[in-house]
Motif scaffolding. Structure first.
Motif, short mmCIF file in Angstrom:
data_model
loop_
_atom_site.label_atom_id
_atom_site.label_comp_id
_atom_site.label_asym_id
_atom_site.label_seq_id
_atom_site.Cartn_x
_atom_site.Cartn_y
_atom_site.Cartn_z
N GLN A 1 1.94 6.63 -7.01
CA GLN A 1 0.90 7.46 -7.61
C GLN A 1 1.10 8.95 -7.40
O GLN A 1 0.27 9.75 -7.83
CB GLN A 1 -0.46 7.03 -7.08
CG GLN A 1 -0.92 5.76 -7.75
CD GLN A 1 -2.02 5.09 -7.00
OE1 GLN A 1 -2.43 5.56 -5.95
NE2 GLN A 1 -2.51 3.99 -7.52
N SER A 2 2.22 9.35 -6.77
CA SER A 2 2.41 10.77 -6.47
C SER A 2 2.26 11.64 -7.71
O SER A 2 1.61 12.69 -7.67
CB SER A 2 3.79 11.00 -5.87
OG SER A 2 3.91 10.30 -4.69
N ARG B 1 -3.44 13.03 -2.03
CA ARG B 1 -3.82 11.63 -2.25
C ARG B 1 -5.14 11.35 -1.54
O ARG B 1 -6.09 10.83 -2.13
CB ARG B 1 -2.72 10.71 -1.73
CG ARG B 1 -3.04 9.24 -1.90
CD ARG B 1 -1.87 8.38 -1.49
NE ARG B 1 -0.70 8.69 -2.29
CZ ARG B 1 0.42 9.21 -1.83
NH1 ARG B 1 0.53 9.47 -0.54
NH2 ARG B 1 1.44 9.46 -2.61
N VAL C 1 6.15 6.45 8.19
CA VAL C 1 7.40 6.19 7.48
C VAL C 1 8.19 7.49 7.31
O VAL C 1 9.42 7.48 7.36
CB VAL C 1 7.13 5.51 6.11
CG1 VAL C 1 8.41 5.26 5.37
CG2 VAL C 1 6.42 4.20 6.31
N LEU D 1 0.84 -1.20 0.00
CA LEU D 1 0.00 0.00 0.00
C LEU D 1 0.87 1.25 0.00
O LEU D 1 0.59 2.21 -0.73
CB LEU D 1 -0.93 -0.02 1.21
CG LEU D 1 -2.05 -1.05 1.14
CD1 LEU D 1 -2.87 -1.02 2.40
CD2 LEU D 1 -2.94 -0.78 -0.05
N VAL D 2 1.95 1.24 0.81
CA VAL D 2 2.84 2.39 0.83
C VAL D 2 3.51 2.55 -0.53
O VAL D 2 3.59 3.66 -1.08
CB VAL D 2 3.89 2.23 1.95
CG1 VAL D 2 4.94 3.32 1.85
CG2 VAL D 2 3.22 2.29 3.30
N SER E 1 1.78 15.63 -1.95
CA SER E 1 1.31 14.33 -2.43
C SER E 1 0.51 13.61 -1.36
O SER E 1 -0.52 13.03 -1.66
CB SER E 1 2.47 13.49 -2.96
OG SER E 1 3.25 13.01 -1.90
N GLY F 1 1.04 3.73 -3.12
CA GLY F 1 0.70 5.10 -2.76
C GLY F 1 1.74 6.09 -3.26
O GLY F 1 1.40 7.08 -3.91
N THR F 2 3.02 5.82 -3.01
CA THR F 2 4.05 6.78 -3.45
C THR F 2 4.19 6.73 -4.96
O THR F 2 4.49 7.75 -5.58
CB THR F 2 5.41 6.50 -2.82
OG1 THR F 2 5.56 5.11 -2.70
CG2 THR F 2 5.53 7.14 -1.48
N PHE G 1 -5.40 4.23 5.87
CA PHE G 1 -4.22 3.44 6.25
C PHE G 1 -2.97 3.97 5.56
O PHE G 1 -1.91 4.10 6.18
CB PHE G 1 -4.47 1.98 5.88
CG PHE G 1 -3.40 1.04 6.35
CD1 PHE G 1 -3.27 0.75 7.69
CD2 PHE G 1 -2.52 0.47 5.46
CE1 PHE G 1 -2.27 -0.10 8.13
CE2 PHE G 1 -1.53 -0.38 5.88
CZ PHE G 1 -1.41 -0.66 7.23
N VAL G 2 -3.09 4.30 4.26
CA VAL G 2 -1.92 4.78 3.53
C VAL G 2 -1.44 6.11 4.11
O VAL G 2 -0.24 6.31 4.31
CB VAL G 2 -2.25 4.92 2.02
CG1 VAL G 2 -1.19 5.69 1.29
CG2 VAL G 2 -2.40 3.56 1.39
N LEU H 1 11.22 3.99 -0.14
CA LEU H 1 10.64 5.33 -0.14
C LEU H 1 11.67 6.38 -0.52
O LEU H 1 11.39 7.31 -1.28
CB LEU H 1 10.08 5.62 1.25
CG LEU H 1 8.84 6.46 1.28
CD1 LEU H 1 7.72 5.70 0.63
CD2 LEU H 1 8.50 6.80 2.70
N MET I 1 0.28 5.33 7.42
CA MET I 1 1.57 4.65 7.26
C MET I 1 2.61 5.59 6.68
O MET I 1 3.77 5.55 7.05
CB MET I 1 1.43 3.43 6.34
CG MET I 1 0.77 2.23 6.97
SD MET I 1 1.35 1.87 8.60
CE MET I 1 3.03 1.39 8.28
N LEU I 2 2.19 6.46 5.75
CA LEU I 2 3.18 7.39 5.17
C LEU I 2 3.66 8.38 6.23
O LEU I 2 4.86 8.68 6.28
CB LEU I 2 2.58 8.14 3.98
CG LEU I 2 2.55 7.34 2.68
CD1 LEU I 2 1.85 8.11 1.60
CD2 LEU I 2 3.95 7.01 2.23
#
Lengths: 324, 224
Positions: free
Chosen positions: A226-227, B167, B217, A219-220, B163, A223-224, B209-210, A300, B213-214
């Motif tokens: 798709q930035s 998002r 992180v 998911l992470v 972002s 997600g990134t 959740f994303v 990341l 989590m981001l």
């Protein structure tokens, strides 16, 4: 022949409709073909699993197909929706809507095919994990559709928000640029997200007990990836809703169109690149689940560097929009 | 289709400034805060070995996010940041789900909410980085790999805020626009419940959740 604005709007909505379904049909077909090919390959050495694999293949293909269906919906609405408008500006809005819906379906269609193919392969290899693999495939391909959904949203906004009070110059370029920005920028992230999802499916098939760290990392990662699609969406929203002064010169119009192209094309590469990074990272998360945090962090940082070219495009697009 | 761009606002003139408040967002955010406080009260009222339903749900949240935070940060640092991470997820989840009820609107549909939360995560991550590494080591990272990359590194950090907030905003706002337009096209028949299930429940959960989590992180990238 009379060329009043009603004719122009009709013509533009037919052209937009053709572009929407034409571009939209590219990606999903590729993705589905890839899935079916992989399913065949697996069936060759696992003939007894044919029921399970056929089911997974069809479910995965249905998800990939939805990208093309979004484009088809926009295309049908453009032809049969009874759309019209009091000013010629609507013509550009409908053309932009067609481009947004069509182009954005390319990446997500291809991308959603990758997890489905990896899931077929994984189930063939590890039949016991079939439930977990199917679940992660569904989550992965559904999230891969996000760039395509952004395109659909911009298409709906272009078709149903009333822009008729705005000046023709430079708004024609803003509306077309909004469609191009989201549509083009969605191509890369759609395909890239699929690569991450595919590796996640492969990893879960290899180590079903690593399902949770793999899901989180996936998911992470998607997600990134798709930035840049999000930056494209942002530029489109600014182009649609910022108020630009009416002008008699062509220059501001082309600045706005340029902003759409800048962010649109600029978003393609980073999306695919970040997807490749995420794919390799997810591969290793499946092999060494206890190192998931370290791998996610490194992924990341790497993705952030590969995204920097997309950020150049964002900066240029913003400068163009603000100077118009 | 005027509803597409309609926003309820309160305007206020204070000392020469014209302030505009987004009424729906404020009311809905306060509602969700109230619901979360009520949930916390019910979950901790009569704790026991045989838990009540609220306690079960609360334990599920706490255990899941404690493990995730502990994996991403060290154990003692996780104690500092775990409450933030867990409550951020619970808040966002409720924000994204509340749109499925009639007359309720998601606060995350408003860019002000998501940008505010994104900036909060940004400042917390950088504060954590400065605190653990010291200011000199923190600042040195911006001049990597060569000193003239500094402006691009700063823009790259700021782009993370854009972002992460867009998002969430794009997904939730996009979902509600699709629901609105499709409901209008099919006269509210048959299809909208499935759209609410997909965009409200599924996409809402995944994006909450994303986002969480981001944020976690980003903190972990700064402190390591």
């Amino acid at each position: 022949m009379a060329f009043d604005h009603v004719t122009w709007i009709k013509a533009a909505s037919y052209l937009g409709s053709g572009l929407a379904v034409g571009f939209g049909a590219i990606g999903a077909a590729l993705g589905e073909g890839y899935t079916a090919g992989k399913a065949n390959q697996v069936l060759a050495y696992r003939p007894r699993m044919s029921g399970d694999i056929l089911k997974t293949m069809l479910v995965g293909q249905a998800v990939a197909e939805s990208a093309a269906i979004f484009a088809l919906v926009i295309s049908m609405l453009l032809v049969f929706g009874g759309l019209g408008g009091p000013t010629p500006l609507s013509a550009w809005a409908y053309l932009g809507a067609g481009l947004a819906a069509g182009l954005s379906a390319v990446g997500s269609g291809v991308g959603s095919g990758f997890p489905a193919a990896a899931a077929c392969e994984g189930i063939g290899r590890q039949p016991k994990a079939s439930g977990q693999v199917t679940l992660i495939m569904l989550i992965g391909s559904a999230i891969t559709q996000t760039p395509c959904i952004f395109g659909l949203v911009i298409a709906f906004l272009l078709m149903f928000v009333d822009f008729s009070a705005k000046p023709y110059y430079p708004y024609w370029a803003a509306l077309l640029g909004a469609g191009l920005s989201t549509g083009l920028a969605a191509i890369g992230p759609g395909a890239g997200g699929g690569l991450v999802g595919a590796s996640a499916c492969k990893s879960v098939a290899r180590h079903p007990e690593a399902q949770r760290p793999v899901t989180t990392a996936m998911l992470v990662g998607i997600g990134t990836t798709q930035s840049t699609a999000i930056y494209g969406f942002l530029i489109s929203l600014i182009l649609l809703f910022k108020s630009f002064p009416a002008s008699t010169s062509y220059v501001p119009s082309f600045a706005l169109l340029g902003a759409g192209f800048a962010m649109g094309f600029g978003g393609i590469g980073p999306g695919i690149g970040e997807g490749i990074t995420g794919g390799y990272a997810l591969d290793q998360v499946g092999r060494i689940p206890e190192k998931a945090t370290l791998l996610t962090r490194t992924m990341l940082v790497g993705q952030a560097v590969s995204e920097s070219t997309g950020i150049y495009s964002l900066v240029v697009a913003l400068l163009l929009v603000l100077n118009a | 289709m005027e509803e597409l761009t309609k926003v309820w606002t309160w305007s206020l003139d204070v000392a020469g400034f014209h302030l505009v408040f987004n009424a729906t967002t404020i009311v809905m955010t306060l509602t969700i805060m109230g619901l979360l406080i009520a949930f916390g009260w019910f979950a901790t009222r009569q704790t026991g070995l045989v838990p009540n339903p609220f306690q079960v749900v609360a334990e599920l949240f706490v255990e899941t996010f404690w493990n995730l935070t502990k994996d991403a940060l060290d154990e003692d640092m996780a104690k500092t940041y775990f409450p933030l991470i867990c409550s951020l997820f619970m808040f966002l989840l409720l924000c994204n789900w509340i749109g499925i009820f009639p007359y309720m609107e998601e606060p995350t549909k408003d860019l002000n909410t998501t940008l505010g939360l994104g900036l909060m995560g940004f400042f917390i991550a950088h504060y954590a980085g400065i605190k653990t590494k010291g200011f000199a080591a923190y600042a040195k990272e911006y001049f990597q790999p060569v000193f003239f990359m500094m402006p691009l590194n700063v823009i790259g950090e700021l782009a993370k805020v854009i972002s992460i907030s867009f998002r969430l905003y794009g997904n939730i706002m996009g979902g509600s626009i699709i629901i609105l337009v499709v409901s209008h096209l099919v006269y509210g028949l048959l299809i909208p419940p499935f759209l609410y299930a997909f965009f409200g429940l599924f996409v809402g959960t995944v994006q909450a959740f994303v986002f969480t989590m981001l944020t976690l992180v980003y903190i972990s990238v700064q402190v390591k």
